[in-house]
Design an enzyme around this catalytic site. Structure first.
Site, PDB file in Angstrom:
ATOM      1  N   GLN A 197       0.821  -1.214   0.000  1.00 10.09           N
ATOM      2  CA  GLN A 197       0.000   0.000   0.000  1.00 10.09           C
ATOM      3  C   GLN A 197       0.859   1.271   0.000  1.00 10.09           C
ATOM      4  O   GLN A 197       0.648   2.178  -0.816  1.00 10.09           O
ATOM      5  CB  GLN A 197      -0.926   0.000   1.218  1.00 10.09           C
ATOM      6  CG  GLN A 197      -1.831   1.224   1.307  1.00 10.09           C
ATOM      7  CD  GLN A 197      -2.793   1.130   2.494  1.00 10.09           C
ATOM      8  OE1 GLN A 197      -2.801   0.147   3.229  1.00 10.09           O
ATOM      9  NE2 GLN A 197      -3.606   2.145   2.682  1.00 10.09           N
ATOM     10  N   THR A 252       3.799 -11.102   3.180  1.00 10.69           N
ATOM     11  CA  THR A 252       4.473 -10.650   2.641  1.00 10.69           C
ATOM     12  C   THR A 252       5.475 -10.180   1.832  1.00 10.69           C
ATOM     13  O   THR A 252       6.131 -10.495   1.192  1.00 10.69           O
ATOM     14  CB  THR A 252       5.139 -11.220   3.711  1.00 10.69           C
ATOM     15  OG1 THR A 252       5.610 -10.402   4.500  1.00 10.69           O
ATOM     16  CG2 THR A 252       5.200 -12.106   3.928  1.00 10.69           C
ATOM     17  N   ASP A 254       8.523 -10.586  -0.259  1.00  8.89           N
ATOM     18  CA  ASP A 254       9.396 -11.372  -1.111  1.00  8.89           C
ATOM     19  C   ASP A 254       8.761 -12.699  -1.505  1.00  8.89           C
ATOM     20  O   ASP A 254       8.751 -13.073  -2.687  1.00  8.89           O
ATOM     21  CB  ASP A 254      10.729 -11.643  -0.400  1.00  8.89           C
ATOM     22  CG  ASP A 254      11.400 -10.355   0.060  1.00  8.89           C
ATOM     23  OD1 ASP A 254      11.259  -9.348  -0.627  1.00  8.89           O
ATOM     24  OD2 ASP A 254      12.053 -10.386   1.117  1.00  8.89           O
TER      25      ASP A 254
END
Length: 329
Positions: A197, A252, A254
């Site tokens: 975001q 998240t 990676d």
């Protein structure tokens, strides 16, 4: 008949044998050998002689000795999904920089290009995908752009998957000047972009406070270049959303990006399904990690969470679709 492919490198012309962890049945390689002898060249390495049906990925990301971030969280899932993966470590640190201290080395742009030249000199620079994650300097990012050009000069259909790692939760953890380089130079050449975001806000220049804002951000990024955009985490009213968009051509962090690369390549025209499979894999890995931490006696209310890939092969290869993603054409 079982055959071993005997290869030669160009260093002192010394022979070596290359094969996976178990012997595999190879086709008759006499034709390949005759062609190599006729052209007076050494036979190609095994990964080029018998390429993956899925693809070859060059992954330029960070590496930590302890912990699973960057290439350590991307290479293994992609291999499970059938890719040949060649990692380049943009940094090599003892541990994640979120710890009180860390030690290690940073690869500069010149050293990156030396690796590319070495691959090219041995005809090893053919890739179907390029994946980039954390990059800490403008000079290194400029060299990554040159890598994109070089790879596309060899394979014009190269898919460039870019995770524009710049920051999170309102804070940059890269030099501010990288934002404009990503916005003006990197986004236009990316095939799939996976910002969070905060990063999407940096790239578009406006705040994302609603689902509609997320959709507008995707449209804005499409206009800049990438055909596929996935904003990997948007927090709205206490809910964490994934919003993605696939701009259909006319006529998240990676681990999530790696999974999106893998599944979107298997379902190139169905980003909805690819995103659901990617999130489901991530959800399964996180769930297993939580259980392992609790089994080890950690209080998950106070302990930091680290994604572990151990024992999660089945979760990545065969995820259950449990997530209803918000995808828009």
């Amino acid at each position: 008949m079982i055959r071993l492919l005997v290869l030669h490198n160009n260093y002192n012309n010394s022979p070596f044998i290359s094969f996976p962890s178990q012997l595999i049945a190879l086709p008759d390689l006499s034709i390949l050998r005759r062609r190599c002898l006729k052209k007076k060249m050494a036979p190609p390495i095994l990964s080029l002689a018998l390429p993956s049906e899925t693809g070859r990925v060059l992954s330029i990301q960070s590496h930590t000795v302890q912990g699973y971030v960057g290439n350590k969280s991307a290479v293994f899932p992609l291999q499970l999904l059938g890719y040949d993966v060649d990692p380049i470590m943009s940094v090599q640190f003892s541990n994640h920089t979120g710890y009180p201290t860390f030690k290690g080395q940073v690869l500069n742009g010149e050293k990156l290009w030396e690796l590319i030249e070495g691959l090219e000199a041995n005809n090893l620079l053919y890739y179907t995908h390029l994946l980039t994650g954390y990059i800490g300097s403008v000079s290194f990012l400029d060299n990554v752009l040159e890598v994109v050009k070089k790879l596309r000069s060899i394979n014009p259909t190269l898919t460039y998957v870019c995770d524009p790692v710049m920051g999170d939760e309102g804070k940059l953890y890269v030099p501010p000047e990288l934002v404009s380089v990503y916005r003006e130079k990197v986004v236009p050449v990316a095939s799939l972009l996976t910002p969070n975001q905060f990063e999407a806000e940096q790239l578009t220049g406006f705040r994302i406070a609603s689902e509609q804002d997320g959709r507008e951000a995707c449209r804005h990024l499409h206009a800049a270049g990438p055909k596929k955009v996935v904003i990997t985490s948007i927090c709205i009213d206490g809910n964490l959303l994934l919003i993605g968009s696939h701009e259909k051509e006319k006529g998240t962090g990676d681990l999530m990006t790696a999974l999106l690369l893998g599944w979107s390549n298997k379902y190139p025209n169905n980003l909805d399904k690819a995103a659901e499979l990617a999130v489901s894999s991530l959800q399964a890995v996180l769930s297993r990690t939580l259980k392992d931490y609790e089994k080890a006696g950690y209080d998950m209310q106070t302990s930091s969470l680290e994604i572990r890939l151990i024992q999660s092969q089945d979760d990545i290869r065969n995820p259950e679709i449990k997530f209803n993603s918000q995808l828009y054409d």
